[in-house]
Write an enzyme that holds these catalytic residues in place. Structure first.
Site: not given
Ligand code: A2P
Length: 268
Positions: A50, A75, A184, A225, A230, A234
Protein backbone atom coordinates in the site's frame (compact mmCIF):
# COMPACT_ATOMS: atom_id res chain seq x y z
CA UNK A 1 -22.31 -8.20 20.52
CA UNK A 2 -18.69 -8.37 21.63
CA UNK A 3 -16.32 -5.99 19.82
CA UNK A 4 -13.35 -8.38 19.85
CA UNK A 5 -12.77 -11.99 18.89
CA UNK A 6 -10.28 -14.50 20.22
CA UNK A 7 -8.08 -16.06 17.53
CA UNK A 8 -6.77 -19.64 17.56
CA UNK A 9 -3.44 -18.55 19.04
CA UNK A 10 -5.19 -16.96 22.05
CA UNK A 11 -4.77 -13.32 20.98
CA UNK A 12 -7.71 -10.93 20.65
CA UNK A 13 -8.60 -8.95 17.55
CA UNK A 14 -11.07 -6.04 17.32
CA UNK A 15 -13.91 -7.00 14.96
CA UNK A 16 -13.81 -3.76 12.97
CA UNK A 17 -10.61 -2.31 11.51
CA UNK A 18 -9.91 0.64 9.26
CA UNK A 19 -8.63 -0.59 5.90
CA UNK A 20 -6.16 1.76 4.22
CA UNK A 21 -5.82 0.16 0.76
CA UNK A 22 -5.82 2.93 -1.86
CA UNK A 23 -5.42 5.60 0.82
CA UNK A 24 -2.71 8.02 -0.29
CA UNK A 25 0.50 8.15 1.70
CA UNK A 26 0.90 11.39 3.65
CA UNK A 27 -1.90 13.69 4.75
CA UNK A 28 -4.79 11.55 3.45
CA UNK A 29 -3.68 8.43 5.31
CA UNK A 30 -2.65 10.27 8.47
CA UNK A 31 -6.04 12.01 8.67
CA UNK A 32 -7.97 8.79 8.10
CA UNK A 33 -6.06 6.90 10.80
CA UNK A 34 -6.29 9.81 13.24
CA UNK A 35 -10.06 10.15 12.70
CA UNK A 36 -10.47 6.41 13.13
CA UNK A 37 -8.58 6.38 16.43
CA UNK A 38 -10.57 9.41 17.63
CA UNK A 39 -13.79 7.62 16.69
CA UNK A 40 -12.77 4.59 18.77
CA UNK A 41 -11.27 2.22 16.20
CA UNK A 42 -8.46 0.15 17.70
CA UNK A 43 -7.51 -1.81 14.59
CA UNK A 44 -5.69 -0.57 11.47
CA UNK A 45 -5.04 -2.79 8.44
CA UNK A 46 -2.19 -1.82 6.09
CA UNK A 47 0.28 -3.63 3.82
CA UNK A 48 3.77 -3.24 2.43
CA UNK A 49 2.40 -2.77 -1.09
CA UNK A 50 0.00 0.00 0.00
CA UNK A 51 3.02 2.26 0.45
CA UNK A 52 1.52 4.04 3.47
CA UNK A 53 2.99 2.29 6.53
CA UNK A 54 4.95 5.46 7.37
CA UNK A 55 1.76 7.48 7.55
CA UNK A 56 -0.03 4.84 9.60
CA UNK A 57 2.88 4.84 12.06
CA UNK A 58 2.99 8.61 12.31
CA UNK A 59 -0.76 8.90 12.91
CA UNK A 60 -0.64 6.22 15.61
CA UNK A 61 2.26 7.92 17.34
CA UNK A 62 0.65 11.38 17.16
CA UNK A 63 -2.71 10.07 18.41
CA UNK A 64 -1.48 9.54 21.95
CA UNK A 65 -3.35 6.22 22.08
CA UNK A 66 -1.02 3.68 23.71
CA UNK A 67 0.57 1.29 21.20
CA UNK A 68 -0.66 -1.74 23.13
CA UNK A 69 -4.27 -0.61 22.71
CA UNK A 70 -4.06 -0.66 18.89
CA UNK A 71 -4.15 -3.78 16.74
CA UNK A 72 -1.87 -3.33 13.72
CA UNK A 73 -1.87 -5.61 10.69
CA UNK A 74 0.54 -5.48 7.80
CA UNK A 75 1.10 -7.86 4.89
CA UNK A 76 4.17 -9.38 3.28
CA UNK A 77 4.73 -8.25 -0.30
CA UNK A 78 5.11 -11.72 -1.82
CA UNK A 79 7.06 -10.47 -4.80
CA UNK A 80 9.91 -10.07 -2.29
CA UNK A 81 11.99 -12.97 -1.01
CA UNK A 82 12.22 -12.89 2.77
CA UNK A 83 9.13 -12.24 4.95
CA UNK A 84 11.10 -11.56 8.17
CA UNK A 85 13.50 -9.13 6.47
CA UNK A 86 10.58 -7.30 4.85
CA UNK A 87 8.78 -7.15 8.19
CA UNK A 88 11.81 -5.49 9.77
CA UNK A 89 11.36 -2.71 7.20
CA UNK A 90 7.66 -2.45 8.02
CA UNK A 91 8.39 -2.17 11.75
CA UNK A 92 10.77 0.72 11.11
CA UNK A 93 8.21 2.50 8.94
CA UNK A 94 5.41 1.86 11.45
CA UNK A 95 7.63 2.80 14.39
CA UNK A 96 6.72 -0.27 16.45
CA UNK A 97 8.60 -3.28 17.84
CA UNK A 98 6.14 -5.85 16.48
CA UNK A 99 2.90 -5.99 14.53
CA UNK A 100 -0.12 -7.78 15.89
CA UNK A 101 -0.78 -9.64 12.65
CA UNK A 102 1.38 -10.35 9.60
CA UNK A 103 -0.26 -11.85 6.51
CA UNK A 104 1.04 -13.30 3.24
CA UNK A 105 -0.65 -10.81 0.93
CA UNK A 106 -1.37 -13.33 -1.85
CA UNK A 107 -0.06 -16.81 -2.74
CA UNK A 108 2.65 -15.65 -5.15
CA UNK A 109 4.99 -18.46 -6.19
CA UNK A 110 2.58 -20.99 -4.62
CA UNK A 111 0.82 -21.05 -1.27
CA UNK A 112 3.69 -22.51 0.77
CA UNK A 113 6.57 -20.41 -0.57
CA UNK A 114 6.55 -17.76 2.18
CA UNK A 115 5.32 -19.80 5.12
CA UNK A 116 8.66 -20.75 6.72
CA UNK A 117 9.60 -17.07 6.72
CA UNK A 118 6.26 -16.15 8.25
CA UNK A 119 6.81 -18.71 11.03
CA UNK A 120 10.27 -17.24 11.57
CA UNK A 121 8.71 -13.77 11.93
CA UNK A 122 6.49 -15.19 14.66
CA UNK A 123 9.31 -17.02 16.44
CA UNK A 124 11.48 -13.90 16.41
CA UNK A 125 8.66 -11.90 18.01
CA UNK A 126 8.33 -9.53 15.05
CA UNK A 127 4.65 -10.50 14.70
CA UNK A 128 2.28 -11.71 17.42
CA UNK A 129 0.12 -13.64 14.95
CA UNK A 130 0.52 -14.81 11.36
CA UNK A 131 -1.95 -15.55 8.61
CA UNK A 132 -2.74 -15.42 4.93
CA UNK A 133 -4.76 -13.34 2.50
CA UNK A 134 -6.41 -14.23 -0.82
CA UNK A 135 -5.95 -17.97 -0.17
CA UNK A 136 -8.38 -20.55 -1.61
CA UNK A 137 -9.50 -23.75 0.11
CA UNK A 138 -6.70 -25.78 -1.57
CA UNK A 139 -4.08 -23.19 -0.74
CA UNK A 140 -5.05 -23.22 2.95
CA UNK A 141 -4.77 -27.02 2.96
CA UNK A 142 -1.27 -26.78 1.47
CA UNK A 143 -0.12 -24.40 4.23
CA UNK A 144 -1.63 -26.54 6.99
CA UNK A 145 0.12 -29.62 5.59
CA UNK A 146 3.49 -27.97 6.31
CA UNK A 147 2.96 -28.27 10.08
CA UNK A 148 4.19 -25.80 12.69
CA UNK A 149 2.25 -22.66 13.60
CA UNK A 150 -0.84 -22.45 11.38
CA UNK A 151 -2.42 -19.28 9.96
CA UNK A 152 -4.98 -17.80 12.36
CA UNK A 153 -6.57 -15.48 9.76
CA UNK A 154 -7.48 -15.57 6.08
CA UNK A 155 -8.25 -12.08 4.77
CA UNK A 156 -10.41 -12.19 1.65
CA UNK A 157 -12.73 -10.05 -0.42
CA UNK A 158 -16.13 -10.68 1.14
CA UNK A 159 -19.64 -9.21 1.17
CA UNK A 160 -23.19 -10.49 0.63
CA UNK A 161 -22.51 -10.12 -3.10
CA UNK A 162 -19.40 -12.28 -2.76
CA UNK A 163 -20.58 -14.62 -0.03
CA UNK A 164 -17.70 -17.13 -0.17
CA UNK A 165 -19.43 -19.50 2.15
CA UNK A 166 -17.35 -22.59 1.28
CA UNK A 167 -14.12 -20.69 1.87
CA UNK A 168 -15.44 -19.28 5.14
CA UNK A 169 -16.64 -22.70 6.34
CA UNK A 170 -13.36 -24.43 5.50
CA UNK A 171 -11.31 -21.64 7.09
CA UNK A 172 -13.37 -21.74 10.29
CA UNK A 173 -13.17 -25.53 10.43
CA UNK A 174 -9.40 -25.10 10.70
CA UNK A 175 -9.74 -22.34 13.32
CA UNK A 176 -8.80 -19.70 10.76
CA UNK A 177 -10.87 -16.55 11.27
CA UNK A 178 -12.04 -14.80 8.11
CA UNK A 179 -11.46 -11.10 7.60
CA UNK A 180 -13.54 -9.27 4.99
CA UNK A 181 -11.74 -6.74 2.82
CA UNK A 182 -13.69 -4.51 0.42
CA UNK A 183 -16.85 -5.25 2.46
CA UNK A 184 -18.64 -2.45 0.56
CA UNK A 185 -17.42 -3.76 -2.81
CA UNK A 186 -15.03 -0.76 -2.85
CA UNK A 187 -18.21 1.31 -2.78
CA UNK A 188 -19.85 -0.40 -5.78
CA UNK A 189 -22.39 -2.33 -3.71
CA UNK A 190 -23.74 0.69 -1.87
CA UNK A 191 -26.21 1.60 -4.63
CA UNK A 192 -27.90 -1.81 -4.77
CA UNK A 193 -31.69 -1.52 -4.58
CA UNK A 194 -32.38 -4.52 -2.36
CA UNK A 195 -29.71 -3.30 0.05
CA UNK A 196 -31.11 0.25 -0.01
CA UNK A 197 -34.60 -1.05 0.85
CA UNK A 198 -33.30 -2.93 3.90
CA UNK A 199 -31.21 0.07 4.97
CA UNK A 200 -34.19 2.37 4.76
CA UNK A 201 -36.39 0.00 6.74
CA UNK A 202 -33.87 -0.44 9.58
CA UNK A 203 -33.01 3.28 9.56
CA UNK A 204 -29.32 2.77 8.80
CA UNK A 205 -27.09 3.50 5.80
CA UNK A 206 -26.29 0.80 3.20
CA UNK A 207 -22.66 0.82 4.41
CA UNK A 208 -23.78 0.15 8.00
CA UNK A 209 -26.02 -2.70 6.84
CA UNK A 210 -23.17 -4.37 4.93
CA UNK A 211 -20.79 -4.00 7.87
CA UNK A 212 -23.41 -5.33 10.27
CA UNK A 213 -24.10 -8.29 7.95
CA UNK A 214 -20.37 -9.11 8.07
CA UNK A 215 -20.38 -9.08 11.87
CA UNK A 216 -23.50 -11.20 12.17
CA UNK A 217 -22.04 -13.67 9.64
CA UNK A 218 -18.99 -14.11 11.89
CA UNK A 219 -16.44 -12.01 10.02
CA UNK A 220 -13.86 -9.48 11.07
CA UNK A 221 -14.52 -6.51 8.80
CA UNK A 222 -12.22 -3.86 7.31
CA UNK A 223 -14.16 -0.97 5.73
CA UNK A 224 -12.09 1.76 4.06
CA UNK A 225 -12.91 5.45 4.02
CA UNK A 226 -11.01 8.73 3.93
CA UNK A 227 -13.99 10.79 5.09
CA UNK A 228 -14.38 11.47 8.78
CA UNK A 229 -18.17 11.19 8.93
CA UNK A 230 -18.06 7.85 7.09
CA UNK A 231 -15.27 6.53 9.31
CA UNK A 232 -17.42 7.39 12.34
CA UNK A 233 -20.56 5.92 10.75
CA UNK A 234 -18.86 2.64 9.81
CA UNK A 235 -18.00 1.89 13.45
CA UNK A 236 -21.50 2.77 14.66
CA UNK A 237 -22.96 -0.67 13.98
CA UNK A 238 -23.18 -2.21 17.45
CA UNK A 239 -26.51 -0.59 18.34
CA UNK A 240 -28.78 -2.46 15.95
CA UNK A 241 -29.36 -5.98 14.72
CA UNK A 242 -30.42 -7.39 11.36
CA UNK A 243 -33.28 -9.89 11.56
CA UNK A 244 -32.93 -13.44 10.23
CA UNK A 245 -35.12 -12.42 7.28
CA UNK A 246 -32.90 -9.45 6.44
CA UNK A 247 -29.76 -11.59 6.74
CA UNK A 248 -31.29 -14.16 4.40
CA UNK A 249 -32.29 -11.46 1.90
CA UNK A 250 -28.71 -10.17 1.93
CA UNK A 251 -27.29 -13.72 1.62
CA UNK A 252 -29.37 -14.10 -1.54
CA UNK A 253 -27.40 -11.30 -3.22
CA UNK A 254 -24.42 -13.67 -3.55
CA UNK A 255 -23.15 -13.98 -7.12
CA UNK A 256 -20.40 -16.55 -6.46
CA UNK A 257 -22.51 -19.61 -5.64
CA UNK A 258 -20.93 -19.75 -2.18
CA UNK A 259 -17.51 -20.31 -3.70
CA UNK A 260 -14.33 -21.68 -2.12
CA UNK A 261 -12.32 -19.37 -4.35
CA UNK A 262 -10.75 -16.27 -2.80
CA UNK A 263 -10.86 -14.05 -5.87
CA UNK A 264 -12.40 -14.29 -9.34
CA UNK A 265 -9.68 -12.19 -10.98
CA UNK A 266 -6.32 -13.03 -9.38
CA UNK A 267 -3.69 -10.41 -10.24
CA UNK A 268 -0.73 -12.73 -9.58
P1 A2P B 1 -14.24 7.27 0.67
O1 A2P B 1 -12.95 6.59 1.02
O2 A2P B 1 -14.09 8.34 -0.35
O3 A2P B 1 -15.01 7.71 1.88
P2 A2P B 1 -14.54 -0.90 0.74
O4 A2P B 1 -14.46 -0.78 2.22
O5 A2P B 1 -15.43 -2.00 0.26
O6 A2P B 1 -13.19 -0.94 0.09
O7 A2P B 1 -15.23 0.43 0.20
C1 A2P B 1 -14.58 1.67 0.25
C2 A2P B 1 -15.29 2.66 -0.63
O8 A2P B 1 -16.58 2.96 -0.10
C3 A2P B 1 -14.55 3.95 -0.72
O9 A2P B 1 -14.70 4.44 -2.02
C4 A2P B 1 -15.23 4.83 0.31
O10 A2P B 1 -15.18 6.18 -0.08
C5 A2P B 1 -16.65 4.33 0.28
N1 A2P B 1 -17.30 4.39 1.60
C6 A2P B 1 -16.79 3.94 2.78
N2 A2P B 1 -17.67 4.12 3.78
C7 A2P B 1 -18.75 4.71 3.24
C8 A2P B 1 -20.00 5.16 3.77
N3 A2P B 1 -20.29 5.01 5.06
N4 A2P B 1 -20.89 5.72 2.90
C9 A2P B 1 -20.58 5.86 1.59
N5 A2P B 1 -19.44 5.46 1.04
C10 A2P B 1 -18.52 4.88 1.84
Amino acid sequence: MNTVRKLADGTEIPLIGLGVWQVGDGRECEDAVRWALEAGYRHIDTAQVYGNEDSVGRAIKDSGVPREDIYITTKFNPSRRDPAAELEGSLKRLGVDAVDLYLVHWPAGGPTRAWAGMQQSLERGLARSIGVSNFNVDEIAAVLALGGPAPVVNQIQFSPFEYRRTLQDVSERHNIAVEAYSPLGTGRHLGDRALAAIAERVGRTPAQVLIRWSLQRGLIVLPKSVHQERIVQNLDVFGFELSDADLAALDALDRTGGTGIAHEHPWW
